[in-house]
Design an enzyme around this catalytic site. Structure first.
Site, PDB file in Angstrom:
ATOM      1  N   ASP A  35       0.872  -1.146  -0.076  1.00  0.00           N
ATOM      2  CA  ASP A  35       0.052  -0.218   0.160  1.00  0.00           C
ATOM      3  C   ASP A  35       0.833   1.211  -0.077  1.00  0.00           C
ATOM      4  OD1 ASP A  35      -2.538  -1.292   0.218  1.00  0.00           O
ATOM      5  OD2 ASP A  35      -2.325  -1.296   2.348  1.00  0.00           O
ATOM      6  N   LYS A  57      -2.944   4.398  -3.439  1.00  0.00           N
ATOM      7  CA  LYS A  57      -3.234   5.514  -4.328  1.00  0.00           C
ATOM      8  C   LYS A  57      -2.241   6.027  -4.711  1.00  0.00           C
ATOM      9  CE  LYS A  57      -6.932   6.405  -1.944  1.00  0.00           C
ATOM     10  NZ  LYS A  57      -7.998   7.112  -0.769  1.00  0.00           N
ATOM     11  N   MET A 170      -7.656   8.377  10.120  1.00  0.00           N
ATOM     12  CA  MET A 170      -8.346   9.030   8.749  1.00  0.00           C
ATOM     13  C   MET A 170      -9.484   9.930   9.042  1.00  0.00           C
ATOM     14  SD  MET A 170      -9.572   5.233   7.081  1.00  0.00           S
ATOM     15  CE  MET A 170      -9.967   4.446   8.568  1.00  0.00           C
TER      16      MET A 170
HETATM   17  N1  SAH Z   1      -3.725  -0.033   9.742  1.00  0.00           N
HETATM   18  C1  SAH Z   1      -3.242   1.343  10.022  1.00  0.00           C
HETATM   19  C2  SAH Z   1      -4.232   2.215   9.747  1.00  0.00           C
HETATM   20  C3  SAH Z   1      -4.767   2.513   8.367  1.00  0.00           C
HETATM   21  S1  SAH Z   1      -5.979   3.464   8.255  1.00  0.00           S
HETATM   22  C4  SAH Z   1      -2.420   1.160  11.363  1.00  0.00           C
HETATM   23  O1  SAH Z   1      -2.606   0.529  12.024  1.00  0.00           O
HETATM   24  O2  SAH Z   1      -1.881   2.447  11.639  1.00  0.00           O
HETATM   25  C5  SAH Z   1      -5.036   4.831   7.568  1.00  0.00           C
HETATM   26  C6  SAH Z   1      -4.900   6.052   8.575  1.00  0.00           C
HETATM   27  O3  SAH Z   1      -3.932   5.693   9.689  1.00  0.00           O
HETATM   28  C7  SAH Z   1      -4.612   7.454   8.077  1.00  0.00           C
HETATM   29  O4  SAH Z   1      -5.725   8.073   7.570  1.00  0.00           O
HETATM   30  C8  SAH Z   1      -3.829   7.874   9.262  1.00  0.00           C
HETATM   31  O5  SAH Z   1      -4.915   8.423  10.236  1.00  0.00           O
HETATM   32  C9  SAH Z   1      -3.234   6.724  10.171  1.00  0.00           C
HETATM   33  N2  SAH Z   1      -2.013   6.753   9.729  1.00  0.00           N
HETATM   34  C10 SAH Z   1      -1.130   5.722   9.203  1.00  0.00           C
HETATM   35  N3  SAH Z   1       0.033   5.979   9.183  1.00  0.00           N
HETATM   36  C11 SAH Z   1       0.198   7.242   9.797  1.00  0.00           C
HETATM   37  C12 SAH Z   1       1.461   7.978  10.227  1.00  0.00           C
HETATM   38  N4  SAH Z   1       2.596   7.598   9.535  1.00  0.00           N
HETATM   39  N5  SAH Z   1       1.347   9.447  10.638  1.00  0.00           N
HETATM   40  C13 SAH Z   1       0.060   9.759  10.971  1.00  0.00           C
HETATM   41  N6  SAH Z   1      -0.931   8.822  10.552  1.00  0.00           N
HETATM   42  C14 SAH Z   1      -0.872   7.763  10.049  1.00  0.00           C
END
Ligand code: SAH
Length: 501
Positions: A35, A57, A170
């Site tokens: 991803d 994306k 998100m």
């Molecule tokens: N599975 C992922 C989350 C996926 S949803 C996890 O456990 O972290 C995607 C959302 O995760 C983004 O919209 C944001 O809100 C958050 N996110 C993921 N990586 C991030 C990062 N490095 N910094 C800030 N937000 C992050």
């Protein structure tokens, strides 16, 4: 036979925040499906033959729809492939890991899941915020702030009544909806809020405010997604625990082969630098053809072996093992090596180098070895296919020398966009060149456009590398006194310390 799909959490961004198990599986993947927001350095860790499929994306484009991702995973597993599905953070935290897993299991595919460090905890951590603390919060709750796919929005009555820390993923675009919703449901408008963007990466930025004013702060500080929003008194701990944003570390770009970058990265971390990996060359061991194996096995007929790099040692002994060779046949052979690192690798195999020139350059090796040779000697030089002939020419004045080409150095021009992004975003402080091939690789990957190097400090490991730099228009800002990785680190340390005065 059917293959298997591993759903693996890649962690939140920082390369080091993946599990050991996840890394081991990446290193043996035949297909990698990944991803957006995955640290690129993890992708480099896949084997050279691994098929890499990007499903995230891209700026204006849309991501691959979920049913096509599912289908891709399924088809690759049917082909008998060992498939790694790499997901940001943890695969089961808003990651659709559950959907993908069930789809595959329903179709008879074996699935294994490796959890990852979720951004919902690591993001706050790297912003200096513990999600629980006995004085401030005894629970934490993670919500999605994206309701495009949801029938209902958030139940703010319920959420506002929770005593613990609230974390929203998100939710960047819905920040106003969230803060207004919480205040409307009775949450104190002065409750601290932090918004953490690009958490655990070098671009991490945190805005701190209250439910009443955080939106304004985020706008002023121009934060961008991906971001986590966190609501709760634990934000106060940031004053003490903000280790990551306060670390003031200088970052160093590692251009060498991905499999060799670890050793340099470790040394950099120990010296308090931040390593950033973007391999620009790739070392490919030559195919073990019958001719090459025979040449390598014939090594017992030589009196000296010259190794000019750690790669030479590794590739040579791997080929020797494949040729059915026995180390006991090498009892009489003497070894000359360039560079401490080369000597160390040779010692690990069990041979003490007989000659290491003071200066770590091939001319010094040739001149130093010459007096030790007689006409009856025979020298083998197993090395890179791109090495120049000077060393061989000098030694041939004394005795027969065989130049055995055992590995190729390929330039990874495909990493151009990653490289440009790193250099353009001011993410890099130092660019050390640890070999002439990394200089050539970088300049070729950048299509000769070396303007972007003006903003960084370049370092030359030794005279041959420096010569190549000058030839291609790069004047080194620093030179290593000792022509080794340690020497490069010393040069950068000396410089960054004198900057602090
Ligand atoms: N599975 C992922 C989350 C996926 S949803 C996890 O456990 O972290 C995607 C959302 O995760 C983004 O919209 C944001 O809100 C958050 N996110 C993921 N990586 C991030 C990062 N490095 N910094 C800030 N937000 C992050």
């Amino acid at each position: 036979m059917k293959g298997k799909v591993y759903l693996i959490g890649a962690g939140p961004g920082d390369y080091g925040l993946i599990t050991l198990k996840g890394m081991q599986l990446i290193e043996t993947a035949e297909v990698l499906v990944y991803d957006r927001l995955i640290n690129e350095n993890l992708i480099y860790r896949t084997p050279a033959h691994c098929e890499k499929i990007y499903v995230g994306k891209q700026a204006a484009n849309h991501a691959m729809p979920q049913d096509r991702i599912n289908e891709t995973l399924y088809q690759k597993a049917l082909e008998g492939k060992n498939v790694v599905r790499l997901k940001g953070g943890d695969p089961y935290v808003f990651g659709r890991g559950g959907e993908e897993g069930i789809y595959l299991v329903e179709r008879g595919i074996d699935v294994e899941v490796v959890p990852g460090i979720t951004s919902s905890i690591a993001g706050p951590c790297y912003a200096g915020i513990p999600v629980t603390h006995r004085d401030w919060a005894s629970s934490f709750h993670v919500f999605t702030g994206n309701f495009k796919d949801e029938v209902r929005g958030l139940n703010f009555e319920n959420i506002a009544s929770l005593e613990g820390t609230l974390v929203f993923l998100m939710g960047f675009g819905n920040l106003s909806y969230i803060t207004k919703g919480l205040i409307g449901a009775g949450k104190d408008a002065s409750t601290p809020v932090a918004v953490i963007s690009s958490a655990t990466t070098r671009r991490q930025k945190t805005a701190v405010g209250t439910l009443a004013d955080i939106e304004k702060v985020v706008e002023e500080q121009q934060l961008k997604p991906p971001a986590i929003s966190l609501v709760g008194d634990v934000v106060r701990c940031r004053e003490y625990l903000n280790f990551f944003e306060n670390r003031g570390k200088k970052s160093v770009l590692i251009l060498r082969d991905a499999r060799q970058s670890d050793i340099f990265a470790k040394k950099l971390i120990q010296a308090d630098f931040d390593p950033v990996v973007c391999p620009i060359i790739e070392i490919e061991q030559r195919e073990a053809s019958p001719e090459l194996l025979a040449a390598v096995k014939g090594v017992a007929d030589y009196s000296w072996i010259v190794f000019t790099s750690p790669n030479g040692v590794k590739s040579f002994f791997e080929l020797y093992r494949k040729s059915g060779g026995d180390l006991r046949a090498l009892g009489h052979v003497r070894f000359a090596v360039i560079g401490k690192a080369t000597g160390e690798i040779l010692s690990e195999i069990g041979f003490k180098p007989d000659f290491i020139p003071e200066k770590q350059v091939s001319d010094a090796l040739a001149e130093g070895l010459k007096p030790l040779l007689g006409a009856e000697d025979r020298v083998m030089v197993p090395r890179s296919a791109i090495a120049n002939n000077r060393l061989i020419d000098i030694l041939e004045e004394i005795c027969p020398v065989d130049d055995i080409k055992i590995y190729d150095t390929r330039i990874r021009t495909e990493n151009e966009s990653h490289l440009r992004a790193l250099l353009a975003n001011d993410e890099i402080d130092y660019v050390p060149f640890t070999s002439a091939s990394t200089v050539e690789g970088l300049v070729r990957a950048l299509n000769g456009d070396i303007e972007c190097l003006k903003k960084v400090k370049t370092v030359a490991i030794g005279p041959i590398t420096e010569k190549k730099m000058l030839k291609l228009g790069i004047t080194p800002d620093l030179r290593a006194a000792d022509h080794s990785l340690e020497g490069v680190i010393e040069a950068m340390k000396g410089e960054s310390e004198s900057n602090d005065d």
